[in-house]
Write an enzyme that holds these catalytic residues in place. Structure first.
Site, PDB file in Angstrom:
ATOM      1  N   ARG A  51     -10.368 -17.367  -6.211  1.00 47.70           N
ATOM      2  CA  ARG A  51     -10.816 -16.165  -5.510  1.00 47.70           C
ATOM      3  C   ARG A  51     -10.577 -14.919  -6.364  1.00 47.70           C
ATOM      4  O   ARG A  51     -11.386 -13.988  -6.357  1.00 47.70           O
ATOM      5  CB  ARG A  51     -10.107 -16.035  -4.158  1.00 47.70           C
ATOM      6  CG  ARG A  51     -10.657 -14.900  -3.303  1.00 47.70           C
ATOM      7  CD  ARG A  51     -10.113 -14.905  -1.894  1.00 47.70           C
ATOM      8  NE  ARG A  51      -8.681 -14.621  -1.857  1.00 47.70           N
ATOM      9  CZ  ARG A  51      -7.986 -14.474  -0.724  1.00 47.70           C
ATOM     10  NH1 ARG A  51      -8.599 -14.591   0.442  1.00 47.70           N
ATOM     11  NH2 ARG A  51      -6.690 -14.228  -0.758  1.00 47.70           N
ATOM     12  N   ARG A 104     -16.433   1.620 -19.387  1.00 47.48           N
ATOM     13  CA  ARG A 104     -16.666   1.256 -20.785  1.00 47.48           C
ATOM     14  C   ARG A 104     -15.557   1.780 -21.695  1.00 47.48           C
ATOM     15  O   ARG A 104     -15.407   1.310 -22.822  1.00 47.48           O
ATOM     16  CB  ARG A 104     -18.024   1.796 -21.249  1.00 47.48           C
ATOM     17  CG  ARG A 104     -19.210   1.136 -20.565  1.00 47.48           C
ATOM     18  CD  ARG A 104     -20.507   1.770 -20.982  1.00 47.48           C
ATOM     19  NE  ARG A 104     -20.571   3.183 -20.578  1.00 47.48           N
ATOM     20  CZ  ARG A 104     -21.611   3.976 -20.808  1.00 47.48           C
ATOM     21  NH1 ARG A 104     -22.681   3.500 -21.443  1.00 47.48           N
ATOM     22  NH2 ARG A 104     -21.582   5.236 -20.409  1.00 47.48           N
ATOM     23  N   LYS A 150     -11.214  -8.762  -3.241  1.00 48.35           N
ATOM     24  CA  LYS A 150      -9.860  -8.329  -2.876  1.00 48.35           C
ATOM     25  C   LYS A 150      -9.449  -7.266  -3.903  1.00 48.35           C
ATOM     26  O   LYS A 150      -8.763  -7.548  -4.893  1.00 48.35           O
ATOM     27  CB  LYS A 150      -8.915  -9.518  -2.871  1.00 48.35           C
ATOM     28  CG  LYS A 150      -7.624  -9.298  -2.090  1.00 48.35           C
ATOM     29  CD  LYS A 150      -6.869 -10.608  -1.955  1.00 48.35           C
ATOM     30  CE  LYS A 150      -5.526 -10.432  -1.269  1.00 48.35           C
ATOM     31  NZ  LYS A 150      -5.648 -10.031   0.142  1.00 48.35           N
ATOM     32  N   GLU A 183     -10.164  -7.153  11.827  1.00 47.13           N
ATOM     33  CA  GLU A 183      -8.947  -7.745  11.288  1.00 47.13           C
ATOM     34  C   GLU A 183      -7.768  -6.810  11.516  1.00 47.13           C
ATOM     35  O   GLU A 183      -7.913  -5.732  12.111  1.00 47.13           O
ATOM     36  CB  GLU A 183      -9.124  -7.997   9.793  1.00 47.13           C
ATOM     37  CG  GLU A 183      -9.508  -6.744   9.006  1.00 47.13           C
ATOM     38  CD  GLU A 183     -10.052  -7.049   7.622  1.00 47.13           C
ATOM     39  OE1 GLU A 183     -10.171  -8.235   7.263  1.00 47.13           O
ATOM     40  OE2 GLU A 183     -10.366  -6.085   6.889  1.00 47.13           O
TER      41      GLU A 183
END
Length: 296
Positions: A51, A104, A150, A183
């Protein structure tokens, strides 16, 4: 003891340093994971690392090593720590750059692995249940940044957590921009009604937690129907049981939401059984309550 690996160097809390020009610090530009260690063994390491690499790929961040090497570093960090019950925080930032936002200017990612312990709530909350309030701050819109990433930028969830702190609650219930249940500040949420377990669907904008998946599998193996669906606060208010899951939170019951008692105000039988199943799975044996509180 706390053990930290930063770009090939082993450190402790007093010696670990990152540049003030690191874009993870300047802009929250990076990704992370949270992983548990039980009985000296890393739980679901490959799944968490996969993940992490998916999150990095989604934001065009190259991790300068293959996943297998990353897993080896995590396991070595756990070994060096000497901890048998621990929390691991791997993170990857865009790296050292300048004060501008352009990625960059960051030639190489910064890779960090931290092994320490964690305690989210007082021990009695894990046994008696949490008190929650609904936060006014909604989760970010799922099209602004995929919730599957995440990322290091948790400011929205932190602001919601501050609302809960100011209200004297243990945790907050976060909604999406349309008012649907999403959540906690860092946990997935489940409700139980008439023996059926429900949890918000992935397209509602939630993080697909590893612990969430483990608990869903355990629930199905125990014979409980599990449904991913759209939920609103009415579903939570009228639930027989409510609990939260997460790597840090593990499996924690909820006893009150917005002043409304959940069920009878005590931990329900399905939540209790799933706690037992969960800790038996991660510890490799059947826990005796309240034994599992001792390593929080």
């Amino acid at each position: 003891m706390t053990t930290i690996w930063i770009d090939g160097e082993w450190c402790d809390k007093s010696t670990a340093k990152v540049s003030v020009f690191d874009h993870g610090l300047l802009y929250g530009d990076g990704v992370f994971e949270g992983i548990r260690v039980y009985n000296g063994k890393v739980f679901r390491l490959e799944e968490h690392v996969e993940r992490l690499y998916d999150s990095a790929k989604a934001i065009l961040l190259e991790i300068p090593m293959p996943p297998e090497k990353f897993c080896g570093i995590v396991e070595e960090a756990v070994r060096r720590s000497g901890l048998t019950e621990a929390y691991i925080r791997p993170l990857v930032t865009r790296g050292f750059g300048d004060l501008g936002i352009d990625p960059r200017k960051c030639p190489r990612a910064t890779v960090i692995v931290i092994v320490d312990t964690i305690k989210v709530w007082p021990a009695e909350r894990y046994e008696q249940g949490l008190v929650m309030v609904t936060a006014a701050t909604p989760i970010p819109h799922r099209e602004s940044l995929s919730p599957r990433v995440k990322s290091l930028n948790y400011l929205t969830h932190i602001m919601a957590k501050i609302e809960g702190n100011l209200a004297g609650a243990d945790e907050v219930l976060m909604l999406d921009s349309e008012g649907h249940v999403a959540e906690g500040s860092g946990q997935n949420l489940f409700v139980v009604r008439h023996g059926r377990i429900q949890t918000p669907t992935p397209y509602s904008g939630i993080l697909l937690g590893v612990t969430r998946g483990v608990v869903m599998d355990l629930a199905r193996q125990a014979g409980y129907p599990v449904e991913e669906t759209i939920l609103n606060r009415y579903d939570v208010y009228t639930a027989d049981e409510v609990f939260l899951t997460g790597t840090a939170a593990e499996l924690t019951p909820v006893r009150e939401i917005d002043g409304r008692g959940v069920g009878g105000g005590t931990v329900g039988p399905i939540t209790r059984r799933l706690q037992q199943e969960y800790f038996a799975a991660v510890k490799g044996r059947e826990p005796r309550y309240p034994e599992w509180l001792t390593y929080l």
